[in-house]
Motif scaffolding. Structure first.
Motif, PDB file in Angstrom:
ATOM      1  N   PHE A  27      25.732   2.587   8.171  1.00 17.33           N
ATOM      2  CA  PHE A  27      27.033   2.101   8.614  1.00 17.33           C
ATOM      3  C   PHE A  27      27.464   2.629   9.982  1.00 17.33           C
ATOM      4  CE2 PHE A  27      27.196   2.071   3.917  1.00 17.33           C
ATOM      5  CZ  PHE A  27      27.388   0.724   3.721  1.00 17.33           C
ATOM      6  N   ALA A  28      27.033   3.819  10.368  1.00 19.76           N
ATOM      7  CA  ALA A  28      27.494   4.398  11.632  1.00 19.76           C
ATOM      8  C   ALA A  28      26.566   4.091  12.796  1.00 19.76           C
ATOM      9  CB  ALA A  28      27.662   5.913  11.486  1.00 19.76           C
ATOM     10  N   ILE A  29      25.246   4.113  12.537  1.00 20.84           N
ATOM     11  CA  ILE A  29      24.281   3.902  13.618  1.00 20.84           C
ATOM     12  C   ILE A  29      24.482   2.573  14.345  1.00 20.84           C
ATOM     13  CG2 ILE A  29      21.842   3.500  14.103  1.00 20.84           C
ATOM     14  CD1 ILE A  29      22.573   6.418  13.971  1.00 20.84           C
ATOM     15  N   PRO A  30      24.710   1.443  13.641  1.00 21.76           N
ATOM     16  CA  PRO A  30      24.916   0.184  14.384  1.00 21.76           C
ATOM     17  C   PRO A  30      26.091   0.240  15.351  1.00 21.76           C
ATOM     18  CG  PRO A  30      24.518  -0.270  12.072  1.00 21.76           C
ATOM     19  CD  PRO A  30      24.686   1.205  12.184  1.00 21.76           C
ATOM     20  N   ILE A  31      27.190   0.853  14.938  1.00 19.09           N
ATOM     21  CA  ILE A  31      28.372   0.944  15.807  1.00 19.09           C
ATOM     22  C   ILE A  31      28.088   1.859  16.990  1.00 19.09           C
ATOM     23  CG2 ILE A  31      30.796   1.639  15.910  1.00 19.09           C
ATOM     24  CD1 ILE A  31      31.015   0.880  12.964  1.00 19.09           C
ATOM     25  N   VAL A  32      27.447   3.003  16.721  1.00 17.19           N
ATOM     26  CA  VAL A  32      27.132   3.947  17.802  1.00 17.19           C
ATOM     27  C   VAL A  32      26.194   3.304  18.819  1.00 17.19           C
ATOM     28  CG1 VAL A  32      25.988   6.131  18.340  1.00 17.19           C
ATOM     29  CG2 VAL A  32      27.517   5.982  16.374  1.00 17.19           C
ATOM     30  N   GLN A  33      25.183   2.601  18.338  1.00 15.21           N
ATOM     31  CA  GLN A  33      24.213   2.015  19.259  1.00 15.21           C
ATOM     32  C   GLN A  33      24.814   0.893  20.097  1.00 15.21           C
ATOM     33  OE1 GLN A  33      20.578   0.952  17.178  1.00 15.21           O
ATOM     34  NE2 GLN A  33      19.700   2.909  17.767  1.00 15.21           N
ATOM     35  N   ILE A  34      25.635   0.065  19.503  1.00 12.57           N
ATOM     36  CA  ILE A  34      26.187  -1.037  20.290  1.00 12.57           C
ATOM     37  C   ILE A  34      27.167  -0.509  21.338  1.00 12.57           C
ATOM     38  CG2 ILE A  34      28.160  -1.585  18.800  1.00 12.57           C
ATOM     39  CD1 ILE A  34      27.523  -4.540  19.307  1.00 12.57           C
ATOM     40  N   ILE A  35      27.874   0.588  21.041  1.00  8.77           N
ATOM     41  CA  ILE A  35      28.775   1.180  22.033  1.00  8.77           C
ATOM     42  C   ILE A  35      27.962   1.823  23.160  1.00  8.77           C
ATOM     43  CG2 ILE A  35      30.472   3.009  22.418  1.00  8.77           C
ATOM     44  CD1 ILE A  35      31.590   2.390  19.664  1.00  8.77           C
ATOM     45  N   LEU A  36      26.888   2.520  22.797  1.00 10.57           N
ATOM     46  CA  LEU A  36      26.041   3.151  23.817  1.00 10.57           C
ATOM     47  C   LEU A  36      25.395   2.111  24.718  1.00 10.57           C
ATOM     48  CD1 LEU A  36      24.249   6.004  21.832  1.00 10.57           C
ATOM     49  CD2 LEU A  36      25.996   6.245  23.582  1.00 10.57           C
ATOM     50  N   TYR A 182      23.048  -8.372  28.348  1.00 14.45           N
ATOM     51  CA  TYR A 182      21.652  -8.400  27.926  1.00 14.45           C
ATOM     52  C   TYR A 182      21.390  -7.403  26.802  1.00 14.45           C
ATOM     53  CZ  TYR A 182      20.748 -10.996  32.238  1.00 14.45           C
ATOM     54  OH  TYR A 182      20.765 -11.934  33.241  1.00 14.45           O
ATOM     55  N   TYR A 183      22.005  -6.233  26.890  1.00 19.87           N
ATOM     56  CA  TYR A 183      21.702  -5.174  25.937  1.00 19.87           C
ATOM     57  C   TYR A 183      22.344  -5.396  24.573  1.00 19.87           C
ATOM     58  CZ  TYR A 183      19.670  -2.359  29.666  1.00 19.87           C
ATOM     59  OH  TYR A 183      18.877  -1.900  30.679  1.00 19.87           O
ATOM     60  N   VAL A 184      23.589  -5.856  24.565  1.00 18.32           N
ATOM     61  CA  VAL A 184      24.300  -5.992  23.284  1.00 18.32           C
ATOM     62  C   VAL A 184      23.590  -6.962  22.338  1.00 18.32           C
ATOM     63  CG1 VAL A 184      26.452  -6.769  22.219  1.00 18.32           C
ATOM     64  CG2 VAL A 184      26.524  -5.255  24.201  1.00 18.32           C
ATOM     65  N   PRO A 185      23.169  -8.164  22.775  1.00 16.98           N
ATOM     66  CA  PRO A 185      22.415  -9.012  21.840  1.00 16.98           C
ATOM     67  C   PRO A 185      21.094  -8.385  21.402  1.00 16.98           C
ATOM     68  CG  PRO A 185      23.232 -10.318  23.675  1.00 16.98           C
ATOM     69  CD  PRO A 185      23.447  -8.883  24.040  1.00 16.98           C
ATOM     70  N   THR A 188      20.917  -6.386  18.092  1.00 16.30           N
ATOM     71  CA  THR A 188      20.730  -7.115  16.832  1.00 16.30           C
ATOM     72  C   THR A 188      19.280  -7.018  16.370  1.00 16.30           C
ATOM     73  OG1 THR A 188      22.464  -8.663  17.503  1.00 16.30           O
ATOM     74  CG2 THR A 188      21.012  -9.334  15.703  1.00 16.30           C
ATOM     75  N   ALA A 189      18.354  -7.318  17.263  1.00 12.20           N
ATOM     76  CA  ALA A 189      16.938  -7.221  16.906  1.00 12.20           C
ATOM     77  C   ALA A 189      16.543  -5.787  16.589  1.00 12.20           C
ATOM     78  CB  ALA A 189      16.083  -7.764  18.046  1.00 12.20           C
ATOM     79  N   LEU A 190      17.129  -4.829  17.298  1.00 17.53           N
ATOM     80  CA  LEU A 190      16.818  -3.422  17.049  1.00 17.53           C
ATOM     81  C   LEU A 190      17.269  -3.005  15.654  1.00 17.53           C
ATOM     82  CD1 LEU A 190      15.690  -0.841  18.331  1.00 17.53           C
ATOM     83  CD2 LEU A 190      17.995  -0.338  19.149  1.00 17.53           C
ATOM     84  N   MET A 191      18.455  -3.467  15.242  1.00 15.65           N
ATOM     85  CA  MET A 191      18.958  -3.121  13.922  1.00 15.65           C
ATOM     86  C   MET A 191      18.078  -3.713  12.821  1.00 15.65           C
ATOM     87  SD  MET A 191      21.640  -1.181  14.015  1.00 15.65           S
ATOM     88  CE  MET A 191      20.610  -0.308  15.189  1.00 15.65           C
ATOM     89  N   VAL A 192      17.655  -4.949  12.990  1.00 16.53           N
ATOM     90  CA  VAL A 192      16.795  -5.584  11.995  1.00 16.53           C
ATOM     91  C   VAL A 192      15.455  -4.836  11.912  1.00 16.53           C
ATOM     92  CG1 VAL A 192      15.547  -7.681  11.405  1.00 16.53           C
ATOM     93  CG2 VAL A 192      17.883  -7.830  12.266  1.00 16.53           C
TER      94      VAL A 192
END
Length: 269
Positions: A27-36, A182-185, A188-192
């Motif tokens: 739950f936390a890693i996706p939010i942290v990564q998209i902000i970074l 470019y990075y934010v989309p 998605t692939a990184l999370m999957v």
């Protein structure tokens, strides 16, 4: 069969949710990564810290410096007393570029002579240095063209309409070429990838100590595999939802749909 499979799924979800580290990853890693990736990982070259030595201090030199600042790419942070002050500032990392305007700049330009300008750029990052040089060259080139047109009009007393042919290039996606678009989309692939491979493998590894117990249970191999993969497939959809909501609700909302990448017209065909 279905009872054994449901039991396996319940067991997996219970084991996942009771582990604080696993809950943080889910739950936390996706939010942290998209902000970074949206803010910290940014390769946009803007607001370049620039020092200026204006030895001419004329209306023409001030106009040139104003154009540099108004472009949004350069921010004049330091006014130098002489060219010798450039090297210490570059060595200390306080500036990324320095522009030198020699005394008599305005007089020589108005006399029709070619006047060279010196732009010193920090070359520790060659890619950034090339971008800085490209921005500066375009601004100074446009400034020079307007000066030539103005001088031609003054010499003839007429307003001359000089035709030009220009190649105008424009990106259809992300017209401003901002890194976050470019990075934010890509998150998605990184999370999957993380969910489907790393978490699933971690769940299997956790069974190493109790593998003998699993062997003596009536569960079949394909039921074991499905029981290990389905929970993380569902978690992958949760990650996809979180990243999509953050990308659409937060990052797209930062511009409010009013930036040039949203409002710029498409090229006519």
């Amino acid at each position: 069969m279905f009872e054994r499979l449901l039991t396996m799924l319940r067991k997996e979800f219970t084991q996942i949710l009771r582990d604080p580290r696993m809950r943080f990853i889910i739950f936390a890693i996706p939010i942290v990564q998209i902000i970074l990736f949206g803010y910290a990982v940014n390769k946009d070259v803007k607001n370049i810290a620039t020092a200026v030595w204006d030895g001419d201090n004329s209306d023409l030199s001030r106009d040139l410096l104003a154009r540099l600042e108004q472009s949004g790419y350069f921010t004049i942070t330091t006014r130098l007393a002489g060219p010798a002050d450039i090297t210490p500032l570059l060595d200390q990392g306080r500036i990324k570029a320095a522009l030198q305007i020699s005394p008599g700049f305005s007089a020589r330009v108005r006399a029709g002579r070619t006047e060279p300008l010196s732009l010193v750029i920090d070359g520790t990052d060659p890619n950034t240095a090339r971008i800085v040089l490209s921005h500066a060259a375009k601004i100074i080139e446009r400034f020079s063209e307007e000066l030539l047109a103005d001088q031609a009009a003054r010499s003839t007393g007429l307003t001359l309409a000089v035709g030009r042919v220009e190649l105008a290039s424009r990106a259809w996606f992300n017209a401003n070429l901002e890194s976050r678009n470019y990075y934010v989309p890509g998150v998605t692939a990184l999370m999957v990838l993380i969910t489907s491979m790393m978490l699933s493998s971690m769940a299997v590894v956790k069974e190493i100590g109790t593998m003998e117990q699993i062997i003596v249970t009536p569960i079949k191999r394909w039921e074991f595999i499905i029981g290990k993969t389905v929970p993380f497939a569902l978690i992958g959809y949760i990650h996809l939802t979180i990243v999509t909501l953050m990308a659409v609700g937060w990052f797209q909302g930062r511009c409010g749909g009013a930036c040039s990448c949203c409002t710029a017209p498409l090229p006519s065909t």
